[in-house]
Design an enzyme around this catalytic site. Structure first.
Site, PDB file in Angstrom:
ATOM      1  N   ARG A   1      11.620  -5.867   5.027  1.00 26.28           N
ATOM      2  CA  ARG A   1      11.404  -4.427   4.840  1.00 26.28           C
ATOM      3  C   ARG A   1      12.316  -3.631   5.776  1.00 26.28           C
ATOM      4  O   ARG A   1      12.609  -4.044   6.888  1.00 26.28           O
ATOM      5  CB  ARG A   1       9.958  -4.036   5.141  1.00 26.28           C
ATOM      6  CG  ARG A   1       9.786  -2.498   5.085  1.00 26.28           C
ATOM      7  CD  ARG A   1       8.371  -2.039   5.165  1.00 26.28           C
ATOM      8  NE  ARG A   1       7.687  -2.626   6.299  1.00 26.28           N
ATOM      9  CZ  ARG A   1       6.377  -2.679   6.420  1.00 26.28           C
ATOM     10  NH1 ARG A   1       5.612  -2.178   5.469  1.00 26.28           N
ATOM     11  NH2 ARG A   1       5.843  -3.235   7.471  1.00 26.28           N
TER      12      ARG A   1
ATOM     13  N   ARG B   1      -9.931   0.796   8.303  1.00 24.18           N
ATOM     14  CA  ARG B   1      -9.405  -0.516   8.660  1.00 24.18           C
ATOM     15  C   ARG B   1     -10.458  -1.406   9.299  1.00 24.18           C
ATOM     16  O   ARG B   1     -10.194  -2.573   9.580  1.00 24.18           O
ATOM     17  CB  ARG B   1      -8.318  -0.320   9.715  1.00 24.18           C
ATOM     18  CG  ARG B   1      -6.924  -0.138   9.165  1.00 24.18           C
ATOM     19  CD  ARG B   1      -6.226  -1.356   9.237  1.00 24.18           C
ATOM     20  NE  ARG B   1      -4.852  -1.552   9.567  1.00 24.18           N
ATOM     21  CZ  ARG B   1      -3.784  -0.954   9.162  1.00 24.18           C
ATOM     22  NH1 ARG B   1      -3.815   0.124   8.475  1.00 24.18           N
ATOM     23  NH2 ARG B   1      -2.616  -1.413   9.480  1.00 24.18           N
TER      24      ARG B   1
ATOM     25  N   LYS C   1       0.833  -1.213   0.000  1.00 25.89           N
ATOM     26  CA  LYS C   1       0.000   0.000   0.000  1.00 25.89           C
ATOM     27  C   LYS C   1       0.870   1.267   0.000  1.00 25.89           C
ATOM     28  O   LYS C   1       0.653   2.176  -0.780  1.00 25.89           O
ATOM     29  CB  LYS C   1      -0.917   0.041   1.241  1.00 25.89           C
ATOM     30  CG  LYS C   1      -1.871  -1.133   1.364  1.00 25.89           C
ATOM     31  CD  LYS C   1      -2.737  -1.042   2.603  1.00 25.89           C
ATOM     32  CE  LYS C   1      -1.985  -1.161   3.925  1.00 25.89           C
ATOM     33  NZ  LYS C   1      -1.339  -2.459   4.161  1.00 25.89           N
TER      34      LYS C   1
ATOM     35  N   ARG D   1      10.786  -1.673  11.622  1.00 27.03           N
ATOM     36  CA  ARG D   1       9.751  -1.065  12.446  1.00 27.03           C
ATOM     37  C   ARG D   1       9.552  -1.870  13.730  1.00 27.03           C
ATOM     38  O   ARG D   1       9.881  -3.053  13.781  1.00 27.03           O
ATOM     39  CB  ARG D   1       8.422  -1.041  11.664  1.00 27.03           C
ATOM     40  CG  ARG D   1       8.303   0.143  10.762  1.00 27.03           C
ATOM     41  CD  ARG D   1       7.122   0.160   9.826  1.00 27.03           C
ATOM     42  NE  ARG D   1       5.916  -0.547  10.192  1.00 27.03           N
ATOM     43  CZ  ARG D   1       4.852  -0.658   9.391  1.00 27.03           C
ATOM     44  NH1 ARG D   1       4.863  -0.091   8.186  1.00 27.03           N
ATOM     45  NH2 ARG D   1       3.791  -1.319   9.769  1.00 27.03           N
TER      46      ARG D   1
ATOM     47  N   ARG E   1      -0.618  -9.144  13.158  1.00 29.53           N
ATOM     48  CA  ARG E   1      -1.164  -8.138  12.228  1.00 29.53           C
ATOM     49  C   ARG E   1      -1.919  -8.810  11.092  1.00 29.53           C
ATOM     50  O   ARG E   1      -2.948  -8.311  10.645  1.00 29.53           O
ATOM     51  CB  ARG E   1      -0.034  -7.279  11.663  1.00 29.53           C
ATOM     52  CG  ARG E   1       0.340  -6.142  12.614  1.00 29.53           C
ATOM     53  CD  ARG E   1       1.703  -5.577  12.320  1.00 29.53           C
ATOM     54  NE  ARG E   1       1.840  -5.047  10.988  1.00 29.53           N
ATOM     55  CZ  ARG E   1       2.979  -5.021  10.306  1.00 29.53           C
ATOM     56  NH1 ARG E   1       4.088  -5.521  10.852  1.00 29.53           N
ATOM     57  NH2 ARG E   1       3.025  -4.499   9.116  1.00 29.53           N
TER      58      ARG E   1
END
Ligand code: AP5
Ligand code: MG
Ligand code: ZN
Length: 215
Positions: A127, A88, A13, A162, A173
């Site tokens: 990531r 969400r 996204k 993160r 998640r």
């Protein structure tokens, strides 16, 4: 363009939103980026959101709606916006509909970026994100590393993992997404706004959006 980007954690996204901003000056509004900025700045919002985010839970709807009601009325949104990570939950989507009606804004499209789960898990483990709250550029050690290891190409700040990128938080998640956010596809399908794009190429997602918008 006025678009919502739906998709699991790691679907791309943020990556796609940043590509779309270059097309017509629409702004990326990522609730995740806003919250991470607040955590780093140590604001009341950040203190409240931090625990939820580290665990991979959603922060309460009321906090998010307060942020978005203000953000959507800022002048840079007039050119268009890409909502990344919002709404969400069904209640957030219902409240967004009311807010948009109040502001006289009509959405062009809701894009559901559909990527296989094994690809997603791999992407999230690899990531890296720029830790500068104003930048938050997205990298990947496999598919898109910074030119100099650990340093952001755009602003020179450290590029880090993160706080929600532990194995447990990633798994949580993904579960949270399946339970609370995946039902939004059906919600927007009923509204006639949904476009699902399946695949792992961000370029194809961007060109699919341009085509659907008739551009
Ligand atoms: P948020 O920041 O929104 O995280 P997320 O939804 O979990 O999504 P991600 O940012 O992890 O993934 P992405 O789809 O943006 O993928 P990316 O482009 O980085 O939310 C974080 C937390 O904040 C939530 O858990 C919650 O606590 C809270 N929150 C936020 N919004 C909320 C809301 N509305 N309500 C309640 N709580 C909220 O790509 C992933 C990786 O893959 C990168 O490394 C990238 O380089 C790589 N990649 C991307 N595309 C490709 C490609 N085509 N090929 C190869 N690699 C690729
Ligand atoms: Mg993101
Ligand atoms: Zn940076």
């Amino acid at each position: 363009m006025k678009i919502i980007l739906l998709g699991a954690p790691g679907a791309g996204k943020g990556t796609v939103a940043k590509m779309l901003t270059k097309l017509d000056g629409s702004v990326q509004i990522s609730t995740g980026d806003i919250l991470r900025g607040a955590v780093q700045a140590g604001t009341e919002l950040g203190k409240e959101a931090d625990g939820y985010m580290k665990r991979g839970d959603l922060v309460p709807d009321s906090l998010i709606m307060g942020i978005m009601e203000k953000r959507l009325q800022e002048s840079d949104c007039q050119q268009g916006f890409l909502l990344d990570g919002f709404p969400r939950t069904i209640p957030q989507a219902e409240e967004l509909n009311q807010l948009l009606a109040k502001l006289g804004i009509k959405l062009d499209m809701v894009v559901n970026i559909d990527v296989p789960r094994d690809v997603i898990f791999d992407r999230l483990c690899t990531r890296r994100t720029c830790e500068n709250a104003k930048c938050q550029a997205i990298y990947n050690v496999k598919s898109n590393p910074p030119q100099q290891e650990g340093i952001c190409d755009k602003c020179g700040s450290p590029v880090v993992q993160r706080a929600d990128e532990t194995q447990e938080a990633i798994a949580h998640r993904l579960d949270t997404y399946n339970q609370k956010t995946a039902p939004l596809a059906g919600f927007y399908e009923k509204e006639g706004l949904l476009k699902t794009i399946t695949g792992t190429s961000s370029d194809l997602v961007v060109s699919g959006i341009q085509k659907a918008l008739g551009k």
